[in-house]
Design a protein around this motif. Structure first.
Motif, mmCIF file in Angstrom:
data_model
loop_
_atom_site.group_PDB
_atom_site.id
_atom_site.type_symbol
_atom_site.label_atom_id
_atom_site.label_comp_id
_atom_site.label_asym_id
_atom_site.label_seq_id
_atom_site.Cartn_x
_atom_site.Cartn_y
_atom_site.Cartn_z
ATOM 1 N N ILE A 14 0.623 -1.115 -0.149
ATOM 2 C CA ILE A 14 0.063 0.278 0.448
ATOM 3 C C ILE A 14 0.842 1.270 -0.337
ATOM 4 O O ILE A 14 0.720 2.244 -0.616
ATOM 5 C CB ILE A 14 -1.265 0.240 1.642
ATOM 6 N N ALA A 15 2.006 1.395 1.166
ATOM 7 C CA ALA A 15 3.289 2.530 1.080
ATOM 8 C C ALA A 15 3.933 2.746 -0.537
ATOM 9 O O ALA A 15 4.025 3.243 -1.252
ATOM 10 C CB ALA A 15 4.109 2.283 2.129
ATOM 11 N N THR A 16 4.216 1.465 -0.886
ATOM 12 C CA THR A 16 4.674 1.406 -2.082
ATOM 13 C C THR A 16 3.543 1.737 -3.370
ATOM 14 O O THR A 16 4.989 2.250 -4.713
ATOM 15 C CB THR A 16 5.731 -0.089 -2.259
ATOM 16 N N ALA A 17 2.649 1.075 -3.618
ATOM 17 C CA ALA A 17 2.162 1.612 -5.035
ATOM 18 C C ALA A 17 1.616 3.678 -4.469
ATOM 19 O O ALA A 17 1.669 3.885 -5.748
ATOM 20 C CB ALA A 17 0.408 1.022 -4.452
ATOM 21 N N SER A 18 1.470 3.726 -3.224
ATOM 22 C CA SER A 18 1.104 5.031 -3.317
ATOM 23 C C SER A 18 2.209 5.703 -3.704
ATOM 24 O O SER A 18 2.436 6.324 -4.610
ATOM 25 C CB SER A 18 0.870 5.708 -1.549
ATOM 26 N N VAL A 19 3.537 5.296 -3.243
ATOM 27 C CA VAL A 19 4.308 6.407 -3.854
ATOM 28 C C VAL A 19 4.336 5.847 -5.296
ATOM 29 O O VAL A 19 4.940 6.822 -5.795
ATOM 30 C CB VAL A 19 5.779 5.333 -2.911
ATOM 31 N N ALA A 20 4.045 5.040 -5.584
ATOM 32 C CA ALA A 20 4.742 5.227 -7.004
ATOM 33 C C ALA A 20 3.454 5.611 -7.644
ATOM 34 O O ALA A 20 3.596 6.787 -8.924
ATOM 35 C CB ALA A 20 4.307 3.225 -7.666
ATOM 36 N N ILE A 21 2.144 6.078 -8.107
ATOM 37 C CA ILE A 21 1.118 6.778 -8.494
ATOM 38 C C ILE A 21 1.951 8.191 -7.801
ATOM 39 O O ILE A 21 1.232 9.340 -8.705
ATOM 40 C CB ILE A 21 -0.304 6.221 -7.696
ATOM 41 N N LEU A 22 2.004 8.724 -7.031
ATOM 42 C CA LEU A 22 2.431 9.834 -6.116
ATOM 43 C C LEU A 22 3.506 10.751 -7.154
ATOM 44 O O LEU A 22 3.890 12.125 -7.486
ATOM 45 C CB LEU A 22 2.348 10.338 -4.803
ATOM 46 N N THR A 23 4.337 9.480 -7.241
ATOM 47 C CA THR A 23 5.838 10.181 -8.281
ATOM 48 C C THR A 23 5.508 9.887 -9.853
ATOM 49 O O THR A 23 6.488 10.077 -10.928
ATOM 50 C CB THR A 23 7.174 8.832 -7.771
ATOM 51 N N HIS A 24 4.443 9.605 -10.332
ATOM 52 C CA HIS A 24 3.844 9.505 -11.818
ATOM 53 C C HIS A 24 2.838 9.789 -11.889
ATOM 54 O O HIS A 24 1.362 9.183 -12.020
ATOM 55 C CB HIS A 24 3.839 7.726 -12.580
#
Ligand code: HEM
Length: 417
Positions: A254-264
């Motif tokens: 959940i943390a990593t998917a959040s980082v992925a979408i917020l940096t893309h």
């Protein structure tokens, strides 16, 4: 094909310079060098790591590879044995004052077992983790996530999506599926999310089994209590494994998917435009954000030929989902890019085959609903900073990436890093 064991230029230990969304370039170098390359294991013995997709799948589905720690070529020292069990999937600690049953339970960890014993114990719990079961849990999971969103709003305007969002979602779902009543939630967290001894965990499990004996429901504990083919030691071992397994991994994703979408932002825009795409996007989160740099080592029980490489009997073989998930030979030339429109089914983020993740269907629902609710509830959400944007030490002896703090501004203008 030969194993490039003598290549003096190829690093032989796992690279620590990667992050979940930008793995070390060394993994790509290994993949180019061979489907299997030499790896120095943490306890000093030498083995191989499977780097390419086809080789990784072949190892994971081949019963001639054993999971038994006792088959490791250089038997790990006592602390190494504990380390193997101390994984993301099975976080255990050094045994405390266990009685004989508790001690035996530690030897029944699914990830240390092969063959019929493994299949029989695995079958005892898989029905409760089926696709159908996961679907049936969706309304409950959605409701629980709505409560977590409300808590984020109350906490706002800033939050840590790992600690304040991913962790409670994964711990609460775990309790719900396993059958740990709400009034034990805090105890569960203190024993299985925070630090505790093995003895404390077993005491909790035994007390819980007594409590739930007269109060059956639609959960793992009830299934195990109904199962007349299992011994008490086996039931305790399965519960010990399941209470620890995968919870950290869901919070991490959940943390990593959040980082992925917020940096893309372009990918976030795709998901906002087409909310149904989140189902497929979960597979891309798992492919590009896989936490296992290597899975648990397997040992070849005979000479095994895979992809033209002969793996001698007795060799330790690790599999790298992170490397295999970005293998251009399987995923195409744009394998490195994060693209929620891609068909990423078949990734190895949940492992594969005989020991493939038991909890993957419910984990998919948790990740999907958590990210969908976040996007919908906070139109202006923005990343402030995340530990995982910089290399962190691996979280366990089987190398897994840490989730780390993910600070976001939920509403209004972002605070610059
Ligand atoms: C995003 C979340 C998760 C990830 C990334 C994940 C990953 C994995 C992986 C890679 C393996 C295979 C390890 C190997 O072959 O060496 C595995 C096994 C396992 N996982 Fe998960 N997991 C997740 C969630 C869960 C959940 C929610 C549960 C249970 C409630 C769970 C229970 C297990 C169990 C029991 C095994 C061992 C299966 C066996 O040995 O037969 N996992 N997991």
């Amino acid at each position: 094909m030969t194993i490039p064991a003598q290549c003096p230029f190829l690093a032989r230990s796992l690279p620590g310079d990667g992050t979940p969304l930008t793995p070390s370039p060394q993994l790509a170098e290994w993949r180019e060098a061979g489907a299997f390359v030499p790896l120095d294991f943490q306890d000093g013995h030498e083995g191989l790591v499977a780097t390419r997709y086809d080789a990784a799948v072949a190892v994971l589905q081949d019963p001639r590879f054993s999971m038994r720690p006792s088959r490791m070529p250089v038997g790990p020292p006592a602390h190494g044995e504990e380390d193997k069990a101390e994984s993301a999937a099975v976080p255990l600690e050094a045994p405390g004052e266990l009685d004989a049953a508790g001690q035996a339970s530690d030897d029944l960890n699914l990830l240390n077992l092969d063959g019929d014993v493994h299949s029989r114990l695995r079958r005892a719990v898989t029905a409760r983790f089926s696709v159908r079961q996961a679907r049936a849990r969706e309304p409950w999971i959605r409701g629980m996530i709505a409560e977590q969103i409300q808590k984020l709003r109350e906490r706002g305007p800033e939050a840590d999506l790992w600690r304040d969002y991913g962790m409670p979602i994964s711990a609460r779902t775990h309790c719900h599926v396993i059958g740990i009543p709400e009034h034990h939630y805090e105890t569960f967290v203190s024993l299985f999310v925070e630090e505790s001894t093995a003895q404390q965990k077993y005491d909790f499990i035994r007390a819980l089994l007594e409590e739930r004996r007269d109060d059956p429901g639609e959960d793992v504990i009830s299934d195990l209590l109904r199962n007349e083919d299992l011994s008490r030691v086996e039931i305790e071992a399965l519960l010990r494994l399941l209470m620890g397994a995968g919870r950290d991994s869901v919070a991490y994703l959940i943390a990593t998917a959040s980082v992925a979408i917020l940096t893309h932002p372009d990918q976030l825009a795709v998901l906002r435009e087409d909310p149904e795409r989140i189902r497929a996007a979960v597979e891309e989160f798992m492919r590009t954000g896989a936490m296992f740099v290597t899975l648990f080592a397997r040992t070849a029980t005979e000479d095994i030929e895979i992809e033209g490489t002969t793996i001698p009997s007795g060799t330790s073989v690790a599999v790298s989902p992170v490397a295999a998930n970005r293998d251009p030979g399987h995923w195409g030339d744009d394998a490195e890019s994060f693209d929620v429109s891609r068909d990423a089914f078949g990734h190895l983020g949940f492992g594969y085959g005989i020991h493939g993740c038991i909890g993957q269907q419910v984990a998919r629902v948790e990740i999907r609903e958590a990210i969908a609710a976040l996007i919908e509830s906070f139109p202006d959400i923005a990343l402030i900073d995340a530990d995982q944007l910089r290399p962190q030490p691996f979280a366990h002896p089987v190398a897994v990436y840490e989730a780390g703090t993910v600070s976001v501004r939920l509403e209004g203008a972002p605070t610059p890093a």
